[in-house]
Design an enzyme around this catalytic site. Structure first.
Site, mmCIF file in Angstrom:
data_model
loop_
_atom_site.group_PDB
_atom_site.id
_atom_site.type_symbol
_atom_site.label_atom_id
_atom_site.label_comp_id
_atom_site.label_asym_id
_atom_site.label_seq_id
_atom_site.Cartn_x
_atom_site.Cartn_y
_atom_site.Cartn_z
ATOM 1 N N GLU A 1 -1.660 -0.957 -3.820
ATOM 2 C CA GLU A 1 -2.823 -0.179 -3.392
ATOM 3 C C GLU A 1 -2.513 1.318 -3.402
ATOM 4 O OE1 GLU A 1 -5.504 -0.099 0.697
ATOM 5 O OE2 GLU A 1 -4.649 -1.987 -0.035
ATOM 6 N N GLU B 1 -10.773 3.285 -1.204
ATOM 7 C CA GLU B 1 -11.160 3.316 0.211
ATOM 8 C C GLU B 1 -11.743 4.657 0.644
ATOM 9 O OE1 GLU B 1 -7.282 4.202 2.856
ATOM 10 O OE2 GLU B 1 -7.038 2.521 1.477
ATOM 11 N N ASP C 1 0.844 -1.194 0.000
ATOM 12 C CA ASP C 1 0.000 0.000 0.000
ATOM 13 C C ASP C 1 0.880 1.247 0.000
ATOM 14 O OD1 ASP C 1 -1.907 1.941 0.351
ATOM 15 O OD2 ASP C 1 -2.840 1.026 2.113
ATOM 16 N N HIS D 1 -12.126 -2.150 2.416
ATOM 17 C CA HIS D 1 -11.152 -1.524 3.304
ATOM 18 C C HIS D 1 -11.742 -1.528 4.707
ATOM 19 C CE1 HIS D 1 -9.341 2.088 5.300
ATOM 20 N NE2 HIS D 1 -8.252 1.584 4.747
#
Length: 380
Positions: A220, A246, A194, A296
């Site tokens: 991500e 998210e 991420d 998420h």
């Protein structure tokens, strides 16, 4: 049955140490817990963690009058009413307030029927859901990756078979850390990464280009959420899947990325994306485009269990050697995830879907007392 009271609890839990990602460090975890009580005395719980105080104000001034006195089983009608009241703020604080109430109404509606939330959502396709460890996190005052291998070893000992690293410090360090964790996990582990919107698309490409040996399932937030051109450029040059969404407050925000073919894993947060009703719309859209949804999950135990029930209902898909869906499991310190006892991870890296009514966990206001900054009751 009718809703007689809405109770708001702003929770704030001090962490034992400061942690973070490439954009922000934090030493507390905050969330707004919302209890919806009906005339029989049963209650359901919802949550939103993004802007707790602001969401509480929206509930108090705009949304509570639309819910009080109404049948809690009419989740769809109430969601439309609340969303309309949110007006133009369908991507900001108002939609997170809708999310918390929608989540609580679903929990209450399932409890009134005496069925698990997954049943209310259409029925579970599995009774256990594979989970991935969301961590390790950056540490301040030194090299941010200094404890990553130690933390990852702990996740593997706990039973996790999949890990999502925080990344986005410097391309060379990002790659070295990801490759080190891959070697620690071995070839059969599932590894994701991420960037937390910390890089421009070109910088994300430079970092990812060094990571082939890490064999990532997905990368991500490799760009800021609205950067469709950046996602499109990266999707044409990177082998790992691209994940994101998210921060989105509606299914419509995902559509341009799906139409451009540049978002492979959709990550709506139930506590942000209009609750279970709003996230259900994302799931329906994803199914049309044959893309997996991996919610998420942040905040506390209510959002976690809502995501667990929803994920149990999502269709199975293959991502190479990996089977979707997956459940995000916050592996950092978080007292708000422990409110009803920390969810148990099985030896096979899965979490059981509760079979009790609603969310399948019991929460009482007295359990929240150690972390309650303030609370108020609306209605009776």
């Amino acid at each position: 049955m009718s809703v007689t009271a809405i109770r708001l609890f702003h929770l704030s839990a001090q962490l034992p140490e400061t942690i973070g990602n490439a954009l922000v460090f934090f030493d507390r975890r905050d969330t707004l817990m919302v209890e919806v009580v009906d005339s029989s005395g049963l209650s359901g719980w919802g949550e939103t963690w993004a802007t707790p105080a602001a969401a509480a104000a929206v509930i108090e001034t705009q949304l509570a009058p639309l819910v009080l006195g109404q049948d809690p089983a009419h989740t769809g009608r109430l969601w439309h009413s609340m969303r309309d009241a949110a007006g133009a703020d369908t991507q900001g604080t108002a939609i997170t307030a809708v999310a918390a109430l929608d989540m609580a109404l679903h929990d209450l509606a399932a409890r009134l029927r005496g069925v698990p939330l997954s049943t209310l959502l259409g029925g579970a396709l599995r009774d256990r859901v594979p989970a991935y460890a969301s961590g390790p996190f950056f540490k301040p005052h030194g090299h941010p990756y200094r404890d990553f291998e130690r933390d990852a070893e702990g996740y593997l000992r706990a039973g996790f078979r999949a890990i999502k690293l925080r990344s986005g410090f410097r391309p060379a360090d990002d790659a070295a850390t990801a490759i080190a964790i891959r070697r620690l996990m071995g070839p059969d582990g599932t590894l994701m990464l991420d960037f937390n919107q910390s890089y421009t698309p070109r910088a994300a490409l430079a970092a990812a280009a060094r990571m082939a040996e890490a064999e990532l399932l997905w990368i991500e937030e490799p760009a800021v959420p609205e950067d469709l051109a950046g996602y499109r450029m990266l999707s044409s040059r990177l082998l790992p899947a691209l994940a994101g969404g998210e921060t989105y407050g509606s299914a419509s925000q995902f559509l341009p990325f799906l139409e451009a073919g540049c978002m492979d894993v959709l990550q709506p947060d139930i506590a942000i994306c209009g609750g279970l009703t709003g996230t259900g719309r994302v799931a329906a859209l994803a199914e049309l485009f044959e893309r997996p949804v991996v919610p998420h999950v942040w905040g506390g135990t209510v959002n976690f269990h809502a995501a667990l029930h929803l994920t149990a209902t999502l269709p199975a898909q293959r991502g190479g050697a990996v089977a979707f869906p997956l459940l995000e499991f916050d592996a950092g310190p978080n007292p708000l995830l422990d409110l009803a006892g920390r969810p148990a991870l099985g030896a096979d890296g899965t979490v059981a879907v509760p079979d009790g009514p609603g969310l399948g966990i019991e929460i009482r206001p007295d359990m929240l007392a150690p972390w309650t900054r303030w609370h108020r009751s609306l209605g009776a």
